[in-house]
Design a protein around this motif. Structure first.
Motif, PDB file in Angstrom:
ATOM      1  N   THR A 181      34.702   2.707  90.903  1.00  0.00           N
ATOM      2  CA  THR A 181      34.829   2.207  89.534  1.00  0.00           C
ATOM      3  C   THR A 181      34.112   3.156  88.578  1.00  0.00           C
ATOM      4  O   THR A 181      33.253   3.948  88.982  1.00  0.00           O
ATOM      5  CB  THR A 181      34.220   0.800  89.380  1.00  0.00           C
ATOM      6  OG1 THR A 181      32.800   0.874  89.581  1.00  0.00           O
ATOM      7  CG2 THR A 181      34.827  -0.173  90.379  1.00  0.00           C
ATOM      8  N   SER A 182      34.465   3.073  87.303  1.00  0.00           N
ATOM      9  CA  SER A 182      33.792   3.866  86.273  1.00  0.00           C
ATOM     10  C   SER A 182      34.142   3.290  84.913  1.00  0.00           C
ATOM     11  O   SER A 182      35.108   2.540  84.766  1.00  0.00           O
ATOM     12  CB  SER A 182      34.211   5.340  86.339  1.00  0.00           C
ATOM     13  OG  SER A 182      35.599   5.472  86.045  1.00  0.00           O
ATOM     14  N   GLY A 183      33.353   3.658  83.911  1.00  0.00           N
ATOM     15  CA  GLY A 183      33.600   3.184  82.553  1.00  0.00           C
ATOM     16  C   GLY A 183      33.213   4.222  81.525  1.00  0.00           C
ATOM     17  O   GLY A 183      32.460   5.162  81.822  1.00  0.00           O
ATOM     18  N   ASP A 227      32.737  -2.500  87.026  1.00  0.00           N
ATOM     19  CA  ASP A 227      32.284  -2.675  88.402  1.00  0.00           C
ATOM     20  C   ASP A 227      32.179  -4.157  88.758  1.00  0.00           C
ATOM     21  O   ASP A 227      32.581  -4.575  89.853  1.00  0.00           O
ATOM     22  CB  ASP A 227      30.933  -1.990  88.594  1.00  0.00           C
ATOM     23  CG  ASP A 227      30.561  -1.834  90.052  1.00  0.00           C
ATOM     24  OD1 ASP A 227      31.227  -1.050  90.758  1.00  0.00           O
ATOM     25  OD2 ASP A 227      29.625  -2.517  90.500  1.00  0.00           O
ATOM     26  N   ASP A 228      31.657  -4.948  87.836  1.00  0.00           N
ATOM     27  CA  ASP A 228      31.562  -6.393  88.063  1.00  0.00           C
ATOM     28  C   ASP A 228      32.948  -7.023  88.213  1.00  0.00           C
ATOM     29  O   ASP A 228      33.147  -7.929  89.041  1.00  0.00           O
ATOM     30  CB  ASP A 228      30.823  -7.074  86.904  1.00  0.00           C
ATOM     31  CG  ASP A 228      29.336  -6.758  86.897  1.00  0.00           C
ATOM     32  OD1 ASP A 228      28.818  -6.306  87.937  1.00  0.00           O
ATOM     33  OD2 ASP A 228      28.695  -6.952  85.844  1.00  0.00           O
ATOM     34  N   LEU A 229      33.893  -6.537  87.405  1.00  0.00           N
ATOM     35  CA  LEU A 229      35.271  -7.064  87.458  1.00  0.00           C
ATOM     36  C   LEU A 229      35.866  -6.864  88.850  1.00  0.00           C
ATOM     37  O   LEU A 229      36.373  -7.808  89.469  1.00  0.00           O
ATOM     38  CB  LEU A 229      36.137  -6.364  86.411  1.00  0.00           C
ATOM     39  CG  LEU A 229      37.637  -6.706  86.436  1.00  0.00           C
ATOM     40  CD1 LEU A 229      37.877  -8.157  86.033  1.00  0.00           C
ATOM     41  CD2 LEU A 229      38.424  -5.750  85.537  1.00  0.00           C
ATOM     42  N   TYR A 230      35.802  -5.648  89.362  1.00  0.00           N
ATOM     43  CA  TYR A 230      36.388  -5.368  90.671  1.00  0.00           C
ATOM     44  C   TYR A 230      35.564  -5.992  91.801  1.00  0.00           C
ATOM     45  O   TYR A 230      36.125  -6.408  92.820  1.00  0.00           O
ATOM     46  CB  TYR A 230      36.546  -3.863  90.877  1.00  0.00           C
ATOM     47  CG  TYR A 230      37.738  -3.286  90.156  1.00  0.00           C
ATOM     48  CD1 TYR A 230      39.024  -3.434  90.665  1.00  0.00           C
ATOM     49  CD2 TYR A 230      37.595  -2.605  88.961  1.00  0.00           C
ATOM     50  CE1 TYR A 230      40.132  -2.912  90.007  1.00  0.00           C
ATOM     51  CE2 TYR A 230      38.687  -2.081  88.284  1.00  0.00           C
ATOM     52  CZ  TYR A 230      39.961  -2.233  88.807  1.00  0.00           C
ATOM     53  OH  TYR A 230      41.055  -1.727  88.149  1.00  0.00           O
ATOM     54  N   ILE A 244      30.093  -0.524  79.860  1.00  0.00           N
ATOM     55  CA  ILE A 244      31.471  -0.773  80.317  1.00  0.00           C
ATOM     56  C   ILE A 244      31.597  -0.439  81.800  1.00  0.00           C
ATOM     57  O   ILE A 244      32.320  -1.120  82.541  1.00  0.00           O
ATOM     58  CB  ILE A 244      32.473   0.041  79.478  1.00  0.00           C
ATOM     59  CG1 ILE A 244      32.469  -0.459  78.037  1.00  0.00           C
ATOM     60  CG2 ILE A 244      33.879  -0.059  80.058  1.00  0.00           C
ATOM     61  CD1 ILE A 244      32.806  -1.930  77.875  1.00  0.00           C
ATOM     62  N   ALA A 245      30.888   0.585  82.247  1.00  0.00           N
ATOM     63  CA  ALA A 245      30.908   0.923  83.681  1.00  0.00           C
ATOM     64  C   ALA A 245      30.408  -0.255  84.501  1.00  0.00           C
ATOM     65  O   ALA A 245      30.987  -0.589  85.546  1.00  0.00           O
ATOM     66  CB  ALA A 245      30.057   2.156  83.949  1.00  0.00           C
ATOM     67  N   ASN A 246      29.357  -0.902  84.033  1.00  0.00           N
ATOM     68  CA  ASN A 246      28.834  -2.081  84.732  1.00  0.00           C
ATOM     69  C   ASN A 246      29.836  -3.223  84.710  1.00  0.00           C
ATOM     70  O   ASN A 246      30.031  -3.927  85.710  1.00  0.00           O
ATOM     71  CB  ASN A 246      27.523  -2.545  84.086  1.00  0.00           C
ATOM     72  CG  ASN A 246      26.375  -1.591  84.368  1.00  0.00           C
ATOM     73  OD1 ASN A 246      26.387  -0.869  85.365  1.00  0.00           O
ATOM     74  ND2 ASN A 246      25.386  -1.574  83.484  1.00  0.00           N
ATOM     75  N   LEU A 247      30.475  -3.411  83.566  1.00  0.00           N
ATOM     76  CA  LEU A 247      31.444  -4.501  83.435  1.00  0.00           C
ATOM     77  C   LEU A 247      32.659  -4.277  84.333  1.00  0.00           C
ATOM     78  O   LEU A 247      33.128  -5.209  85.003  1.00  0.00           O
ATOM     79  CB  LEU A 247      31.870  -4.640  81.965  1.00  0.00           C
ATOM     80  CG  LEU A 247      32.628  -5.912  81.591  1.00  0.00           C
ATOM     81  CD1 LEU A 247      32.305  -6.321  80.157  1.00  0.00           C
ATOM     82  CD2 LEU A 247      34.127  -5.729  81.743  1.00  0.00           C
TER      83      LEU A 247
END
Length: 425
Positions: free
Chosen positions: A173-175, A185-188, A180-183
């Motif tokens: 994951t990345s943002g 990552d949390d989504l997946y 956004i990267a954290n979000l």
């Protein structure tokens, strides 16, 4: 910042990647599946998946949480958009970003403040931020990393694999910002049971994906080149591999055709970017040349064996078993079996194709003579090429294969499934 618990997700592209992803998210979120092909949408509404990645039961279990559509108005209330469209190459092996650009333009028409757009399609480093983001900004009128955000999480779907499904494969994951990267990552993480790996940037995630398939392509090319050498030496390549594999750090791969939408395509995305920067990626391009030449090699080997056995090539009848790019799935994208068939046709041979995995629509795309089960027919052939390792083909005995042929037996086995072929790769 988006509240994930109340998010509505739109999956753009409902193919081998998008549909399983939509199915996984629909177990926890409201999902809209968008695809430009109306026929595909109508089939999914009836819980039918022509790719055979999901069965009717799986589609039925999430039908209350997912909407299938090809209408832009039905995706405007989504706030997370995940793009899973193809990234093909053109006739000159250059990246064709048209599907990605058009998808970005579509999203741009409905993009709102604080929305997130995540790309999963395989690209070269820089495409998300340098190609897709400008399209989103231009169409929406919004500012990147102020009004909307992006992420990149490369797909790792393996068509036809019922064991390594989307939720069971670790996800990169990345943002576009640390938050956004954290979000993303949390989504997946909410659906991927195998876990996630948060890359340091979108470009790193893009590069990681494209080298996965490039590495595999180069490794297979080495084995294919060794197979060509050992064939000239009269040595069985598979026997050599079995012997070498007794060493703990030997990478055990088999020679074969390299097709599909990933391994045979993705390296060209990386080489394109490298050459654009003035670097000539000789090893990667050399591997591509070797792997692209295997179909021609197999066809020529078949012709030589037929001549050796006194068979006349012009107007001979050859049976090719399998057309898909890999075993036990209906995926014919970039299949290299086509290279075998076209080369044999250039010699004047008549080709029958037996492929039990694809439907009539896919058969109609190819101008080939598709036949029903040849083992239930009285027709005889001058040679048989087993090009794909479908489980169904493994059920037939040596005697059954030999009974397909009149005169001296010529059985070419690309996948090492015939007990005693005339020649195997």
């Amino acid at each position: 910042m988006i509240d994930l618990k109340n998010s509505k997700i739109c999956i753009i592209g409902l193919g081998y990647v998008g549909l399983p992803l939509a199915h996984a998210f629909a177990k926890k979120f409201d999902v809209v599946g968008f695809d430009i092909f109306e026929e595909r949408i109508n089939e999914l509404k009836k819980c039918f998946d022509r790719t055979l990645e999901l069965d009717k039961k799986q589609l039925d279990e999430v039908k209350d949480n997912i909407i299938y559509t090809n209408k832009i108005d039905e995706i405007k209330d989504c706030n997370i958009f995940i793009v899973t469209v193809p990234t093909p190459i053109d006739s000159s092996n250059r990246p064709d970003l048209t599907p990605l650009i058009k998808s970005s333009q579509t999203i741009g028409k409905v993009l709102k403040k604080d929305d997130i757009v995540i790309y999963e399609s395989t690209v070269y480093p820089g495409v998300t931020e340098e190609v897709c983001v400008p399209q989103l900004e231009e169409v929406s009128g919004l500012k990147f990393n102020e009004d909307f955000y992006c992420g990149y999480s490369p797909e790792r779907i393996n068509p036809g694999d019922k064991e390594h499904t989307v939720t069971k494969i670790l996800k990169i994951t990345s943002g576009s910002t640390p938050e956004i990267a954290n979000l993303v990552d949390d989504l997946y993480s909410s659906i991927i049971t195998a876990g996630t790996h948060k890359a340091s940037s979108i470009k790193v995630a893009e590069a990681a994906k494209v080298i996965e398939n490039t590495q595999r392509d180069v490794n297979i090319a080495l084995i294919n080149e060794l197979a060509l050498i050992f064939d000239n030496l009269g040595i069985d390549t598979n026997d050599v591999i079995e012997a070498a594999a007794t060493k703990w750090n030997f990478i055990k791969l088999k020679p074969g055709l390299v097709g599909g939408h990933c391994i045979g395509v993705d390296p060209y995305y990386l080489t394109h970017k490298a050459e654009e920067l003035g670097y000539k990626p000789n090893l990667i391009l050399g591997a591509r040349q070797i792997n692209n030449g295997m179909g021609k090699f197999i066809a020529e080997k078949t012709i030589k064996l037929m001549i050796k056995n006194g068979k006349i090539i012009k107007d001979s009848n050859i049976l090719v078993m399998g057309l898909t790019f890999k075993e036990n799935c209906p995926d014919v994208r970039n299949t290299k079996v086509v290279d075998i068939i076209e080369e044999l046709k250039d010699y004047g041979a008549n080709i029958d194709v037996y492929e039990p995995w694809i439907d009539e629509k896919d058969k109609a795309y190819y101008n080939y003579n598709f036949i029903a089960n040849p083992f239930e027919s009285t027709k005889k052939y001058d040679s048989v090429i087993v090009a794909v390792g479908h489980d169904k083909f493994k059920e037939f005995t040596q005697e059954q294969y030999e009974n397909l042929i009149h005169g001296d037996t010529v059985i070419v086995d690309v996948k090492c499934i015939v007990p005693n072929p005339t020649w195997k790769l």
